[in-house]
Design an enzyme around this catalytic site. Structure first.
Site, PDB file in Angstrom:
ATOM      1  N   GLU A 185      17.552  36.042  44.447  1.00 31.03           N
ATOM      2  CA  GLU A 185      16.534  36.623  45.314  1.00 31.03           C
ATOM      3  C   GLU A 185      16.759  36.305  46.804  1.00 31.03           C
ATOM      4  OE1 GLU A 185      12.674  35.510  43.833  1.00 31.03           O
ATOM      5  OE2 GLU A 185      12.965  36.531  41.933  1.00 31.03           O
ATOM      6  N   GLU A 395      14.903  37.694  35.388  1.00 29.49           N
ATOM      7  CA  GLU A 395      13.576  37.057  35.413  1.00 29.49           C
ATOM      8  C   GLU A 395      12.516  38.101  35.153  1.00 29.49           C
ATOM      9  OE1 GLU A 395      12.316  34.805  38.860  1.00 29.49           O
ATOM     10  OE2 GLU A 395      14.296  33.849  39.008  1.00 29.49           O
TER      11      GLU A 395
END
Ligand code: IFM
Length: 498
Positions: A185, A395
């Site tokens: 991320e 995720e």
């Protein structure tokens, strides 16, 4: 890739009165759970580890709820063997963890600390010993503080330092770890870390945030090069992006433009240079007043950034509903509504006027709306735009206000329903042709949820932080049965037990 049956066929069955079928996943589909070093390891000052930006940030009063820190976290550093045994009991086929840079290279440069590397070597051995595939992320937000002291991600040299670190970890673990992810991320690292300041290092400068984004891209590309030089040919390299599934509040030109802008600075700022070797022209135009892109992006950078990868990691939790804040009276409070934490500063440089809205309907404890169609849409987008690139859901999961009953159980039907819905969306994407290789639940266990400290529980396993006792929640048993059988039951309530 093995074909899976389309959901439309299954709903047709239902329409004709036949029982809905459970959803079978392709053989070899990877079932895992994910964590990150700073969120679970603890042992912050042991075996040569020095502070990362998250140590500094969490120890700064007012930065993290309740003054929580990752000093002890879930004490995984000392309990990893038990934790791996727990994973094995939950039938996990894979475990995604991150490596703490400052445990391996405390100053962010120079020779590695063997004790730091040994921890990850032992973790990998333990996983392999139990038949669990290790999936290693090199960077999950914990930059060595010494590198931040000399500019952090706003300076080019950090990309060089990261490549050196990637080579060290690749050399130490590459013979036994088949999947490496460079960054987790990077949007959060750049725009929450240097833009809105709700994450470490807590800076609030749009120019710095854009520079950080470019240097993270460069770091990724150089790290892929360094990994390729050390890894066996069969090992796979990837990056994990928290892609935003953006939806305009209305079809007015202003709201459509808001959606385009957030797609540029939320998604394409990474997707385009990494997968296509260029920065989007609209992003450059939207942010031209904030940063000198010509000086920032040097000759050769884009070729390095776009080195081929084998897999794209996709993290998804909730869709992003946007409008032009100048034309809608409500929803202009960016700080509260974009789902990334309160700040007077925007993490969307050049698009500060965009407003973020909460969709009506169910939300999780993070106040993120529950909408699995966003995951389907994202996986289909990548499949459409980059048909040759497999994806992995690295995720997905939800925080709820879990509690331990007097009988010692944690009953979390909402999490089961959330995961069920999202797995059905993954299955639908597979049926519609997306090459999705696996799914990693966030998270294996409750942990340090960044600026929210320990107040948000994302785990399948409950952690009593006062005793470090682990208690698998009902969702953990449910997920274990799904992973074991490679089949999603047709209704969430029919949860199996492992
Ligand atoms: O806990 C985080 C994780 O570290 C990165 N992705 C989102 C999760 C939930 O907020």
């Amino acid at each position: 890739m093995t074909a899976v049956r389309s959901e439309s066929a299954e709903s047709a069955e239902t329409a004709t009165g036949a029982a809905p079928a459970p959803l079978r996943f392709p053989p070899g589909f990877i079932w895992g759970a994910a964590t990150a070093a700073y969120q679970i390891e603890g042992a912050a000052a042991e075996d040569g580890r020095t502070p990362s930006i998250w140590d500094t940030f969490s120890h700064t009063p007012g930065r993290v709820l309740n003054g929580d820190t990752g000093d002890i976290a879930a004490d995984h550093y000392h309990r990893f063997r038990d934790d791996v045994a727990l994973m094995s009991g939950l039938h996990l086929g894979a475990y995604r963890f991150s490596v703490s840079w400052s445990r391996v290279q405390p100053t962010g440069r120079g020779p590695a600390v063997q004790r730091g590397l040994d921890f990850y070597r032992q973790l990998v051995d333990e996983l392999l010993g139990r038949g669990i595939t290790p999936v290693a992320t090199l960077y999950h937000w914990d930059l060595p503080q010494e590198l931040e002291n000399v500019g952090g991600w706003t300076v080019r040299d950090t990309a060089e330092r990261f490549a050196e670190y990637a080579g060290i970890v690749g050399g130490a673990l590459g013979d036994r770890v088949p999947y490496f992810t460079t960054l987790n991320e990077p949007w959060c690292s750049a725009f929450l870390g240097y833009g809105s300041g709700v994450h470490a290092p807590g800076r609030t400068d749009p120019e710095a945030a854009l520079k950080a984004a470019h240097h993270l891209n460069l770091a990724h590309g150089r790290a892929v090069g360094a990994l390729r030089a050390t890894l066996p040919a069969a090992a796979q390299t990837s990056i994990t992006l928290n892609l935003h599934q953006i939806r305009p509040l209305s079809a007015t030109p202003a709201d459509l433009d808001a959606a385009r802008r957030i797609d540029a600075v939320g998604n394409r700022v990474f997707l385009d240079p990494i997968l296509s070797g260029n920065y989007p022209a609209d992003l450059l135009a939207d942010t031209a007043h904030l940063v000198d892109w010509e000086a920032l992006v040097r000759d050769g950078d884009l070729a390095e950034i776009s080195r081929p990868i084998d897999l794209l990691g996709v993290n998804y939790y909730t869709p992003t509903l946007v409008s032009d804040g100048r034309t809608h009276a409500e929803g202009t409070d960016l700080a509260r509504n974009d789902g990334h934490g309160a700040s007077a500063y925007s993490p969307w440089p050049g698009s500060e006027h965009v407003a973020f809205h909460l969709a009506p309907g169910e939300t999780t404890a993070m106040r993120w709306s529950v909408d699995a169609t966003g995951l389907y849409d994202l996986l289909m987008r990548i499949s459409r735009e980059h048909p040759e690139l497999p994806t992995m859901v690295t995720e997905n999961g939800a925080a709820y206000d879990d509690y331990l009953s007097p009988e010692g159980a944690v009953n979390d039907p909402q999490r089961i329903a959330y995961v069920h819905g999202h797995l059905a969306a993954v299955h639908r994407a597979l049926a519609d042709g997306a090459d999705v290789r696996g799914y990693f639940l966030w998270s294996l266990m409750d942990n340090f949820e960044w600026a929210y400290g320990y107040s948000k529980r994302f785990g399948a396993v409950y952690v009593d932080f006062s005793t470090q006792r682990r208690i698998p929640k009902r969702s953990a048993h449910w997920y274990a049965a799904v992973a074991r059988d490679n089949v999603l039951p047709d209704v969430p309530e029919e949860a199996g037990t492992s």
